[in-house]
Design a protein around this motif. Structure first.
Motif, PDB file in Angstrom:
ATOM      1  N   MET A   1      -8.480   5.299   7.333  1.00  0.00           N
ATOM      2  CA  MET A   1      -8.072   6.659   6.944  1.00  0.00           C
ATOM      3  C   MET A   1      -6.552   6.793   7.000  1.00  0.00           C
ATOM      4  O   MET A   1      -5.932   7.344   6.090  1.00  0.00           O
ATOM      5  CB  MET A   1      -8.703   7.678   7.891  1.00  0.00           C
ATOM      6  CG  MET A   1     -10.189   7.869   7.669  1.00  0.00           C
ATOM      7  SD  MET A   1     -10.861   8.949   8.940  1.00  0.00           S
ATOM      8  CE  MET A   1     -12.502   9.221   8.284  1.00  0.00           C
ATOM      9  N   LEU A   2      -5.964   6.292   8.070  1.00  0.00           N
ATOM     10  CA  LEU A   2      -4.513   6.397   8.208  1.00  0.00           C
ATOM     11  C   LEU A   2      -3.792   5.614   7.117  1.00  0.00           C
ATOM     12  O   LEU A   2      -2.695   5.976   6.695  1.00  0.00           O
ATOM     13  CB  LEU A   2      -4.080   5.890   9.589  1.00  0.00           C
ATOM     14  CG  LEU A   2      -4.455   6.807  10.753  1.00  0.00           C
ATOM     15  CD1 LEU A   2      -4.276   6.106  12.081  1.00  0.00           C
ATOM     16  CD2 LEU A   2      -3.619   8.081  10.711  1.00  0.00           C
ATOM     17  N   ASN A   3      -4.430   4.525   6.671  1.00  0.00           N
ATOM     18  CA  ASN A   3      -3.825   3.726   5.606  1.00  0.00           C
ATOM     19  C   ASN A   3      -4.216   4.219   4.217  1.00  0.00           C
ATOM     20  O   ASN A   3      -3.905   3.564   3.222  1.00  0.00           O
ATOM     21  CB  ASN A   3      -4.218   2.253   5.782  1.00  0.00           C
ATOM     22  CG  ASN A   3      -3.411   1.577   6.885  1.00  0.00           C
ATOM     23  OD1 ASN A   3      -2.302   1.118   6.659  1.00  0.00           O
ATOM     24  ND2 ASN A   3      -3.947   1.558   8.099  1.00  0.00           N
ATOM     25  N   GLN A   4      -4.926   5.371   4.172  1.00  0.00           N
ATOM     26  CA  GLN A   4      -5.335   5.978   2.895  1.00  0.00           C
ATOM     27  C   GLN A   4      -6.265   5.067   2.105  1.00  0.00           C
ATOM     28  O   GLN A   4      -6.211   5.016   0.873  1.00  0.00           O
ATOM     29  CB  GLN A   4      -4.095   6.324   2.048  1.00  0.00           C
ATOM     30  CG  GLN A   4      -3.050   7.139   2.762  1.00  0.00           C
ATOM     31  CD  GLN A   4      -3.465   8.586   2.970  1.00  0.00           C
ATOM     32  OE1 GLN A   4      -3.761   9.291   2.041  1.00  0.00           O
ATOM     33  NE2 GLN A   4      -3.523   9.003   4.228  1.00  0.00           N
ATOM     34  N   TYR A   5      -7.087   4.307   2.825  1.00  0.00           N
ATOM     35  CA  TYR A   5      -8.013   3.382   2.176  1.00  0.00           C
ATOM     36  C   TYR A   5      -9.399   4.004   2.112  1.00  0.00           C
ATOM     37  O   TYR A   5     -10.114   4.044   3.106  1.00  0.00           O
ATOM     38  CB  TYR A   5      -8.073   2.070   2.955  1.00  0.00           C
ATOM     39  CG  TYR A   5      -6.888   1.157   2.754  1.00  0.00           C
ATOM     40  CD1 TYR A   5      -6.016   1.347   1.692  1.00  0.00           C
ATOM     41  CD2 TYR A   5      -6.668   0.081   3.604  1.00  0.00           C
ATOM     42  CE1 TYR A   5      -4.949   0.490   1.492  1.00  0.00           C
ATOM     43  CE2 TYR A   5      -5.597  -0.777   3.405  1.00  0.00           C
ATOM     44  CZ  TYR A   5      -4.744  -0.565   2.348  1.00  0.00           C
ATOM     45  OH  TYR A   5      -3.696  -1.414   2.146  1.00  0.00           O
TER      46      TYR A   5
ATOM     47  N   VAL B   1      -0.947   0.494  11.462  1.00  0.00           N
ATOM     48  CA  VAL B   1      -0.426   0.178  10.130  1.00  0.00           C
ATOM     49  C   VAL B   1      -1.095  -1.087   9.592  1.00  0.00           C
ATOM     50  O   VAL B   1      -0.985  -2.161  10.182  1.00  0.00           O
ATOM     51  CB  VAL B   1       1.114   0.018  10.177  1.00  0.00           C
ATOM     52  CG1 VAL B   1       1.659  -0.377   8.810  1.00  0.00           C
ATOM     53  CG2 VAL B   1       1.753   1.317  10.651  1.00  0.00           C
ATOM     54  N   GLY B   2      -1.781  -0.940   8.476  1.00  0.00           N
ATOM     55  CA  GLY B   2      -2.511  -2.063   7.882  1.00  0.00           C
ATOM     56  C   GLY B   2      -1.581  -3.118   7.308  1.00  0.00           C
ATOM     57  O   GLY B   2      -0.371  -2.903   7.175  1.00  0.00           O
ATOM     58  N   PHE B   3      -2.180  -4.246   6.944  1.00  0.00           N
ATOM     59  CA  PHE B   3      -1.368  -5.387   6.510  1.00  0.00           C
ATOM     60  C   PHE B   3      -0.557  -5.096   5.244  1.00  0.00           C
ATOM     61  O   PHE B   3       0.536  -5.611   5.086  1.00  0.00           O
ATOM     62  CB  PHE B   3      -2.262  -6.613   6.292  1.00  0.00           C
ATOM     63  CG  PHE B   3      -2.880  -7.099   7.568  1.00  0.00           C
ATOM     64  CD1 PHE B   3      -2.149  -7.853   8.464  1.00  0.00           C
ATOM     65  CD2 PHE B   3      -4.186  -6.769   7.897  1.00  0.00           C
ATOM     66  CE1 PHE B   3      -2.697  -8.279   9.667  1.00  0.00           C
ATOM     67  CE2 PHE B   3      -4.751  -7.186   9.084  1.00  0.00           C
ATOM     68  CZ  PHE B   3      -4.009  -7.941   9.976  1.00  0.00           C
ATOM     69  N   ALA B   4      -1.098  -4.266   4.353  1.00  0.00           N
ATOM     70  CA  ALA B   4      -0.379  -3.992   3.101  1.00  0.00           C
ATOM     71  C   ALA B   4       0.651  -2.879   3.257  1.00  0.00           C
ATOM     72  O   ALA B   4       1.374  -2.566   2.324  1.00  0.00           O
ATOM     73  CB  ALA B   4      -1.365  -3.642   1.995  1.00  0.00           C
ATOM     74  N   SER B   5       0.692  -2.280   4.442  1.00  0.00           N
ATOM     75  CA  SER B   5       1.704  -1.242   4.696  1.00  0.00           C
ATOM     76  C   SER B   5       2.818  -1.789   5.578  1.00  0.00           C
ATOM     77  O   SER B   5       3.649  -1.033   6.075  1.00  0.00           O
ATOM     78  CB  SER B   5       1.063  -0.029   5.376  1.00  0.00           C
ATOM     79  OG  SER B   5       0.078   0.531   4.546  1.00  0.00           O
TER      80      SER B   5
ATOM     81  N   LYS C   1      -8.557   3.645  11.219  1.00  0.00           N
ATOM     82  CA  LYS C   1      -7.373   2.939  10.721  1.00  0.00           C
ATOM     83  C   LYS C   1      -7.320   2.982   9.188  1.00  0.00           C
ATOM     84  O   LYS C   1      -6.251   3.174   8.600  1.00  0.00           O
ATOM     85  CB  LYS C   1      -7.392   1.489  11.215  1.00  0.00           C
ATOM     86  CG  LYS C   1      -6.110   0.729  10.948  1.00  0.00           C
ATOM     87  CD  LYS C   1      -6.054  -0.564  11.730  1.00  0.00           C
ATOM     88  CE  LYS C   1      -4.780  -1.318  11.424  1.00  0.00           C
ATOM     89  NZ  LYS C   1      -4.646  -2.539  12.223  1.00  0.00           N
TER      90      LYS C   1
ATOM     91  N   ASN D   1       0.854  -1.192   0.000  1.00  0.00           N
ATOM     92  CA  ASN D   1       0.000   0.000   0.000  1.00  0.00           C
ATOM     93  C   ASN D   1       0.893   1.246   0.000  1.00  0.00           C
ATOM     94  O   ASN D   1       1.262   1.765   1.056  1.00  0.00           O
ATOM     95  CB  ASN D   1      -0.903  -0.045   1.237  1.00  0.00           C
ATOM     96  CG  ASN D   1      -1.696   1.226   1.424  1.00  0.00           C
ATOM     97  OD1 ASN D   1      -1.783   2.067   0.535  1.00  0.00           O
ATOM     98  ND2 ASN D   1      -2.284   1.353   2.607  1.00  0.00           N
TER      99      ASN D   1
ATOM    100  N   ASN E   1       2.147   7.809   3.849  1.00  0.00           N
ATOM    101  CA  ASN E   1       1.448   8.577   4.889  1.00  0.00           C
ATOM    102  C   ASN E   1       2.057   8.310   6.263  1.00  0.00           C
ATOM    103  O   ASN E   1       2.245   9.228   7.068  1.00  0.00           O
ATOM    104  CB  ASN E   1      -0.041   8.218   4.882  1.00  0.00           C
ATOM    105  CG  ASN E   1      -0.844   9.106   5.819  1.00  0.00           C
ATOM    106  OD1 ASN E   1      -0.722  10.331   5.774  1.00  0.00           O
ATOM    107  ND2 ASN E   1      -1.646   8.502   6.688  1.00  0.00           N
TER     108      ASN E   1
ATOM    109  N   GLU F   1      -6.951  -4.327   0.025  1.00  0.00           N
ATOM    110  CA  GLU F   1      -6.423  -5.583   0.579  1.00  0.00           C
ATOM    111  C   GLU F   1      -7.402  -6.739   0.423  1.00  0.00           C
ATOM    112  O   GLU F   1      -7.123  -7.851   0.838  1.00  0.00           O
ATOM    113  CB  GLU F   1      -6.046  -5.466   2.072  1.00  0.00           C
ATOM    114  CG  GLU F   1      -4.895  -4.530   2.355  1.00  0.00           C
ATOM    115  CD  GLU F   1      -4.554  -4.456   3.831  1.00  0.00           C
ATOM    116  OE1 GLU F   1      -4.908  -5.374   4.574  1.00  0.00           O
ATOM    117  OE2 GLU F   1      -3.928  -3.471   4.228  1.00  0.00           O
TER     118      GLU F   1
ATOM    119  N   ARG G   1     -12.422   1.085   2.249  1.00  0.00           N
ATOM    120  CA  ARG G   1     -12.631   0.523   3.590  1.00  0.00           C
ATOM    121  C   ARG G   1     -13.050   1.595   4.581  1.00  0.00           C
ATOM    122  O   ARG G   1     -13.785   1.313   5.526  1.00  0.00           O
ATOM    123  CB  ARG G   1     -11.373  -0.218   4.046  1.00  0.00           C
ATOM    124  CG  ARG G   1     -11.195  -1.505   3.247  1.00  0.00           C
ATOM    125  CD  ARG G   1      -9.939  -2.235   3.597  1.00  0.00           C
ATOM    126  NE  ARG G   1      -9.979  -2.817   4.922  1.00  0.00           N
ATOM    127  CZ  ARG G   1      -9.018  -3.596   5.408  1.00  0.00           C
ATOM    128  NH1 ARG G   1      -7.984  -3.887   4.648  1.00  0.00           N
ATOM    129  NH2 ARG G   1      -9.093  -4.091   6.613  1.00  0.00           N
TER     130      ARG G   1
ATOM    131  N   GLY H   1      -0.427   4.430   1.761  1.00  0.00           N
ATOM    132  CA  GLY H   1      -0.434   4.243   3.212  1.00  0.00           C
ATOM    133  C   GLY H   1       0.970   4.347   3.787  1.00  0.00           C
ATOM    134  O   GLY H   1       1.207   5.045   4.784  1.00  0.00           O
TER     135      GLY H   1
END
Lengths: 369, 316
Positions: B238-242, A138-142, B236, A120, A126, B90, B245, A123
């Motif tokens: 938003m922070l990941n720019q998604y 932090v998401g899985f793709a980041s 979350k 990502n 960011n 994702e 989602r 992300g």
């Protein structure tokens, strides 16, 4: 609520809770011996190797971030490739401590701490821009190896661009270090955790949904589906996970390093070994193959599965070298042919095997996303 | 429940790119007219979903049917001011969003979880009027009907798996998400259903009402907890720019806030509820991280739930 969507994607014929049969098979097969063989000869060495490779990745990245240079970047990139190769031999082991450390992939969206792809990019940038070092948000793709791939590699191999970005940004250096520390910690915890968990794994030798045999087979199938759909099907435009069935070449694993094909080969080896019960040296022990041979009708399925493994391998090695993403753009047919052969294996692994072994399998269902 | 499920399944068809959802079909399902159900026995039934849904929400639901149908005409990817499907980042599937970034089917589903399930449990069958009845047969019937509307197996626990024979959906699914965080609310609800029934048989009306109150309050806490969880997920995302989602989570969070309004024992006052909603606004594309955090803080304060990002167990 997307709870069943992964099941739709995976096409799991025996979805949530459906069982092949309830009866315990009247066989004399020693499942404890099989589980013990997997635990000691296949799973433990794979986890140990990944822990070593993850540690090396952390060390080389620490060196690179402390002193960005072509030499330190080369080391970090090489360590990343090694870690990604090593991971291919661990991705099917998601039970006990590994489920906690590696995450689950039988849900949609997948929750893979180690190998979610594609990275990502928005992300990651960011989090860098906001000086993140904690990975809580932090998401899985980041995170994971593919996020590290984005940070350490350049599509046109312009290493200078990478080095300059890290030289200029403390936040970038710290975020990358956090990612590698996370992988190192998870790999280590899985490796250490397995040593204390494997006794329980071997002892749980029944055939119920919570048995180790069921978990082993289920995660093997889920891993196979991931290989088929995510590593090949989506990039080559054979699996609908975007707005059309167009190829999505940027969705290959390790897109920036460009070693997706190498990883496919290793992942295929890992899956084939797992089915045979072979260790990395190719020595066969007591695996799913022998388990299948022990039941009525199993030998036919074993023969068919071996034939299909051979057919898949042949097509895999016909894919031209170089970046898989480029090959799909310029010469997609060999990749499509490979996918077709992988698809043919689905029936043997997902339907025939659990049914013949009377293995009771359930799949995760959360509240959705 | 079967009609509810069929209707929701039709609304979900819009999540496939280019798939049109006809509001007339949804309307016909709601009023059970024109044989709209795949399950033919539902078509010949005298039961109508409309007659089991809180009348105060009929107009809203019908407008949502229209809104969903309009959005489903889109042949393009969704975006700000543009209706359409956005694939969840994702993930391998997506959701249909309207021009303001709402997944309308989520709003329909949650409003029915409130206006159909919670309304029938809390306002209809476990109403004080019904519980005060001296006709124990009627009281037992109401009690059992309330349990039926929850849609869970009789031996339901926090670890009951969803199976093809008894798929856990709606409250049956969401009750599990924060069960431990809420101190075992599944067990509390199931125990209250058993204890309340025994109390009816023993003619102990104080106990009957106490158990009815537990059921309603636990459902209220479940709804508030899910709203917290989805707002955390929106944060979350938003922070990941998604964007997909984010809008999906905001839609579900808003849906659970809507569902809470149907609970006669809700802890949140109308003024407090309005304050939470005001932070979230009326267009998901315009909702900011700060807005979501304000909504979380307010909701957490009302229910005594931890809204701290780092420590809250609703953040999952």
């Amino acid at each position: 609520m997307g709870k069943y969507s992964i099941l739709v994607l995976l096409g799991l014929a025996f979805a949530c809770g459906k069982k092949s049969t309830e009866e315990t098979p009247a066989d004399s097969f020693d499942r404890s011996a099989m589980l013990s063989d997997y635990a000691d000869r296949i799973i433990a060495p794979a986890l140990q190797d990944f822990a070593i490779k993850a540690d090396s990745l952390y060390l080389t990245v620490s060196h690179f971030t402390a002193s960005p240079s072509q030499e330190s970047l080369d080391s970090a990139q090489a360590a990343l490739r090694s870690a990604a190769v090593s991971w291919q031999y661990c991705s099917a082991f998601r039970y006990g401590p590994m489920l906690t450390q590696f995450g689950a992939i039988d849900v949609d969206p997948r929750q893979d701490y180690i190998f979610t792809f594609p990275a990502n990019v928005a992300g990651i940038e960011n989090f860098v821009a906001n000086n993140y070092t904690s990975l809580t948000d932090v998401g899985f793709a980041s995170r994971g190896l593919n996020a590290i791939d984005y940070l350490l590699n350049h599509l046109q191999d312009q290493d200078t661009v990478i080095i300059n970005k890290f030289t200029a940004s403390t936040a970038r250096r710290e975020f990358l270090k956090s990612l590698t520390l996370d992988i190192k910690s998870r790999a280590s915890a899985a490796n250490v955790g397995w040593q204390s968990f494997k006794g329980e794994f071997v002892a749980n030798n029944g055939t119920s949904a919570s048995s180790s045999s069921a978990e082993l087979i289920k995660q093997f199938i889920v891993d196979f589906e991931s290989f088929k759909n995510f590593e090949v099907g989506i990039p080559v435009g054979r699996v609908f996970a975007t707005y059309s069935l167009d190829p999505a070449t940027d969705k290959v694993a390790m897109y920036y390093a460009g070693n997706s094909l190498e990883l496919l080969k290793h992942h295929f080896d890992a899956m084939e070994n797992l089915w045979y019960g072979k260790n990395k040296a190719g020595i066969e022990g007591v695996g799913l193959k022998k388990y299948l041979e022990s039941v009525e009708g199993g030998k036919e399925t074993v023969a068919a599965t071996i034939n299909q493994f051979t057919a898949i391998r042949a097509k895999l090695y016909q894919i031209p070298g170089g970046r898989l993403s480029s090959t799909i753009q310029t010469n997609p047919q060999p990749v499509k042919d490979f996918y077709t052969e992988v698809l043919k294996m689905t029936h043997f692994l997902k339907s025939d095997m659990p049914s013949l072994l009377s293995i009771y399998i359930t799949y995760a269902s959360g509240d959705g996303d | 429940m079967a009609m509810f499920t069929e209707l929701i399944n039709i609304t979900k068809q819009g999540n496939t790119v280019g798939k049109f959802v006809d509001s007339t079909v949804l309307r016909n399902m709601f009023y059970n007219t024109g044989s709209p159900f795949a399950n033919a026995t539902l078509n010949t039934s005298t039961v109508k979903l409309s007659e089991a849904v809180d009348p105060s929400t009929h107009a809203l639901l019908l407008s949502y049917f229209q809104q969903l149908s309009e959005a489903s005409k889109s042949q393009t990817k969704g975006g700000k001011d543009t209706a359409g499907v956005i694939i969840s980042e994702e993930a391998t599937s997506g959701k249909l969003y309207d021009t303001k970034g709402y997944a309308v089917y989520e709003l329909i589903e949650k409003n029915l979880m409130g206006g159909f399930q919670v309304y029938n449990i809390g306002t209809v069958h476990l109403s004080d009027a019904n519980l005060n009845s001296t006709d124990n047969t009627a009281r037992l019937k109401n009690w059992d009907m309330a349990f039926g509307y929850l849609g869970v197996p009789r031996n339901y626990t926090a670890t009951t798996p969803s199976t093809p024979a008894f798929p856990l959906a709606y409250w049956a699914s969401y009750l599990k998400t924060n069960d431990a965080t809420l101190g075992g609310n599944i067990k509390n609800i199931m125990t209250a259903f058993v204890s309340g029934r025994k109390a009816i048989e023993a003619n102990n009306n104080t106990e009957v009402k106490a158990n009815a109150r537990i059921i309603k309050e636990e459902l209220d806490r479940t709804g508030a907890g899910m709203a917290m969880t989805y707002l955390f997920r929106a944060r979350k995302a938003m922070l990941n720019q998604y964007k997909g989602r984010r809008n999906g989570a905001l839609s579900e969070g808003r849906g659970f806030l809507d569902a809470m309004k149907f609970n006669p024992s809700r802890k949140i006052t109308d003024a407090e509820w309005n304050e939470v909603i005001s932070y979230l606004g009326t267009n998901n594309w315009d909702t900011s991280l700060a807005d979501v955090e304000k909504a979380l803080d307010k909701l957490g304060l009302v229910y005594g739930f931890d809204s701290n990002v780092t420590t809250s167990k609703f953040n999952k």
